[in-house]
Design a protein around this motif. Sequence first.
Motif, PDB file in Angstrom:
ATOM      1  N   ASP A 179      -6.623  12.352  -4.561  1.00 37.76           N
ATOM      2  CA  ASP A 179      -6.956  11.939  -3.194  1.00 37.76           C
ATOM      3  C   ASP A 179      -8.312  12.438  -2.726  1.00 37.76           C
ATOM      4  N   ASN A 180      -9.205  12.708  -3.672  1.00 35.48           N
ATOM      5  CA  ASN A 180     -10.571  13.068  -3.312  1.00 35.48           C
ATOM      6  C   ASN A 180     -11.413  11.802  -3.153  1.00 35.48           C
ATOM      7  N   LEU A 181     -12.114  11.728  -2.041  1.00 35.26           N
ATOM      8  CA  LEU A 181     -12.972  10.576  -1.784  1.00 35.26           C
ATOM      9  C   LEU A 181     -14.194  10.616  -2.691  1.00 35.26           C
ATOM     10  N   LEU A 182     -14.494   9.491  -3.339  1.00 37.49           N
ATOM     11  CA  LEU A 182     -15.731   9.393  -4.122  1.00 37.49           C
ATOM     12  C   LEU A 182     -16.886   9.178  -3.143  1.00 37.49           C
ATOM     13  N   LEU A 183     -17.827  10.106  -3.159  1.00 37.09           N
ATOM     14  CA  LEU A 183     -18.849  10.147  -2.124  1.00 37.09           C
ATOM     15  C   LEU A 183     -20.041   9.254  -2.443  1.00 37.09           C
ATOM     16  N   TRP A 184     -20.724   8.845  -1.376  1.00 37.42           N
ATOM     17  CA  TRP A 184     -21.992   8.141  -1.487  1.00 37.42           C
ATOM     18  C   TRP A 184     -23.111   9.176  -1.625  1.00 37.42           C
ATOM     19  N   GLY A 185     -24.289   8.695  -1.998  1.00 41.12           N
ATOM     20  CA  GLY A 185     -25.414   9.588  -2.165  1.00 41.12           C
ATOM     21  C   GLY A 185     -25.758  10.352  -0.902  1.00 41.12           C
ATOM     22  N   MET A 186     -25.761   9.671   0.248  1.00 40.23           N
ATOM     23  CA  MET A 186     -26.129  10.342   1.491  1.00 40.23           C
ATOM     24  C   MET A 186     -25.125  11.424   1.848  1.00 40.23           C
ATOM     25  N   GLU A 187     -23.862  11.225   1.473  1.00 40.00           N
ATOM     26  CA  GLU A 187     -22.841  12.236   1.756  1.00 40.00           C
ATOM     27  C   GLU A 187     -23.018  13.458   0.859  1.00 40.00           C
ATOM     28  N   LEU A 188     -23.374  13.215  -0.400  1.00 34.10           N
ATOM     29  CA  LEU A 188     -23.635  14.322  -1.319  1.00 34.10           C
ATOM     30  C   LEU A 188     -24.837  15.145  -0.851  1.00 34.10           C
ATOM     31  N   VAL A 189     -25.879  14.467  -0.380  1.00 28.10           N
ATOM     32  CA  VAL A 189     -27.054  15.163   0.137  1.00 28.10           C
ATOM     33  C   VAL A 189     -26.673  16.010   1.351  1.00 28.10           C
ATOM     34  N   ALA A 190     -25.851  15.447   2.231  1.00 28.59           N
ATOM     35  CA  ALA A 190     -25.432  16.191   3.423  1.00 28.59           C
ATOM     36  C   ALA A 190     -24.618  17.425   3.044  1.00 28.59           C
ATOM     37  N   LEU A 191     -23.769  17.302   2.037  1.00 25.37           N
ATOM     38  CA  LEU A 191     -22.980  18.440   1.576  1.00 25.37           C
ATOM     39  C   LEU A 191     -23.874  19.524   0.991  1.00 25.37           C
ATOM     40  N   GLU A 192     -24.856  19.111   0.199  1.00 23.76           N
ATOM     41  CA  GLU A 192     -25.787  20.077  -0.386  1.00 23.76           C
ATOM     42  C   GLU A 192     -26.586  20.787   0.699  1.00 23.76           C
ATOM     43  N   ARG A 193     -27.016  20.022   1.702  1.00 26.65           N
ATOM     44  CA  ARG A 193     -27.779  20.610   2.807  1.00 26.65           C
ATOM     45  C   ARG A 193     -26.923  21.615   3.580  1.00 26.65           C
ATOM     46  N   GLN A 194     -25.653  21.231   3.803  1.00 22.13           N
ATOM     47  CA  GLN A 194     -24.753  22.127   4.525  1.00 22.13           C
ATOM     48  C   GLN A 194     -24.469  23.386   3.724  1.00 22.13           C
ATOM     49  N   ALA A 195     -24.304  23.233   2.401  1.00 20.67           N
ATOM     50  CA  ALA A 195     -24.052  24.400   1.548  1.00 20.67           C
ATOM     51  C   ALA A 195     -25.254  25.349   1.560  1.00 20.67           C
ATOM     52  N   LYS A 196     -26.456  24.788   1.531  1.00 24.86           N
ATOM     53  CA  LYS A 196     -27.661  25.614   1.561  1.00 24.86           C
ATOM     54  C   LYS A 196     -27.775  26.341   2.900  1.00 24.86           C
ATOM     55  N   GLN A 197     -27.478  25.622   3.991  1.00 28.52           N
ATOM     56  CA  GLN A 197     -27.544  26.236   5.317  1.00 28.52           C
ATOM     57  C   GLN A 197     -26.525  27.355   5.447  1.00 28.52           C
ATOM     58  N   THR A 198     -25.323  27.122   4.914  1.00 34.17           N
ATOM     59  CA  THR A 198     -24.282  28.157   4.969  1.00 34.17           C
ATOM     60  C   THR A 198     -24.698  29.388   4.182  1.00 34.17           C
ATOM     61  N   ALA A 199     -25.308  29.176   3.013  1.00 33.94           N
ATOM     62  CA  ALA A 199     -25.764  30.297   2.187  1.00 33.94           C
ATOM     63  C   ALA A 199     -26.838  31.094   2.899  1.00 33.94           C
ATOM     64  N   ALA A 221       0.833  -1.205   0.000  1.00 39.12           N
ATOM     65  CA  ALA A 221       0.000   0.000   0.000  1.00 39.12           C
ATOM     66  C   ALA A 221       0.867   1.254   0.000  1.00 39.12           C
ATOM     67  N   ASN A 222       0.261   2.384  -0.408  1.00 42.95           N
ATOM     68  CA  ASN A 222       0.981   3.651  -0.352  1.00 42.95           C
ATOM     69  C   ASN A 222       0.952   4.204   1.078  1.00 42.95           C
ATOM     70  N   ASP A 223       1.423   5.427   1.251  1.00 44.38           N
ATOM     71  CA  ASP A 223       1.504   5.992   2.601  1.00 44.38           C
ATOM     72  C   ASP A 223       0.130   6.174   3.237  1.00 44.38           C
ATOM     73  N   GLN A 224      -0.906   6.299   2.404  1.00 45.75           N
ATOM     74  CA  GLN A 224      -2.274   6.435   2.918  1.00 45.75           C
ATOM     75  C   GLN A 224      -2.965   5.080   3.051  1.00 45.75           C
ATOM     76  N   GLN A 225      -2.197   3.997   2.879  1.00 44.59           N
ATOM     77  CA  GLN A 225      -2.723   2.641   2.964  1.00 44.59           C
ATOM     78  C   GLN A 225      -3.770   2.358   1.895  1.00 44.59           C
ATOM     79  N   CYS A 226      -3.555   2.915   0.714  1.00 45.78           N
ATOM     80  CA  CYS A 226      -4.435   2.692  -0.425  1.00 45.78           C
ATOM     81  C   CYS A 226      -3.650   2.056  -1.570  1.00 45.78           C
TER      82      CYS A 226
END
Length: 240
Positions: free
Chosen positions: A202-222, A165-170
Amino acid sequence: MVVAIARPQIRWEAPPDDFVLADDPVDNVNQPAIAAALTESLELAQRLTPQSLITTNYGLCAQVDGKTVVKAPDWAYILVLSMPRETIQRSYTPQLQGDLPTVVMEFLSDTDGGEHSTKPTYPPGKWFFYEQILQVPNYVLFDPQQGTLEVYRLDEGGHYQLRRANDQQCYWLEELQLFLGVWQGTRENRAGYWLRWWDAQDNLLLWGMELVALERQAKQTALERLALLEQRLRESGLEL
């Protein structure tokens, strides 16, 4: 005296119509969830093409020395199909219906440990089948309970070699242009170890629930920024 083992005679033929495919339950209760999570993040990241195929606990077939051999890995990735997807039913036969699998994965359980079996005689072991018959470039073994991951690469001599594995164990999978590694967390009420994908940056490929949470957080921040701006305008004496 060394006894040479004859090379198996391989034919890429679909199983006969009357061939009974195993319909056993999966060995690992976590298998469906882990497999689905791997596939979902690839789909959402648009890493799959209409010509590719992902199988989960689905028979990969070949005729070996005149006998039908079927193994059903917990997860497999085929880069290109050579026929319409709807015509692939019951099982998948490489070379006949499309490419050889690029990756096969087995999620370890407390059963007989057949994932390491190099048994060459009928029915051959999984390791032997993936390495010597299908010659899959990448063989992945994952233990969901312990969180251990082993990735093997087919070398020029046609044998699997354990990768480091590499230094990130991937592990970088060239054919997918992605890293594969272990992630610990919760999804669908299952807390534990999961297999995840990361891109070359090194960007994590997100699951649907994570994308929804990001969108919700972005809307709340706005909304919070808008509320703050309105407050400052009022404090400055400007009418809204």
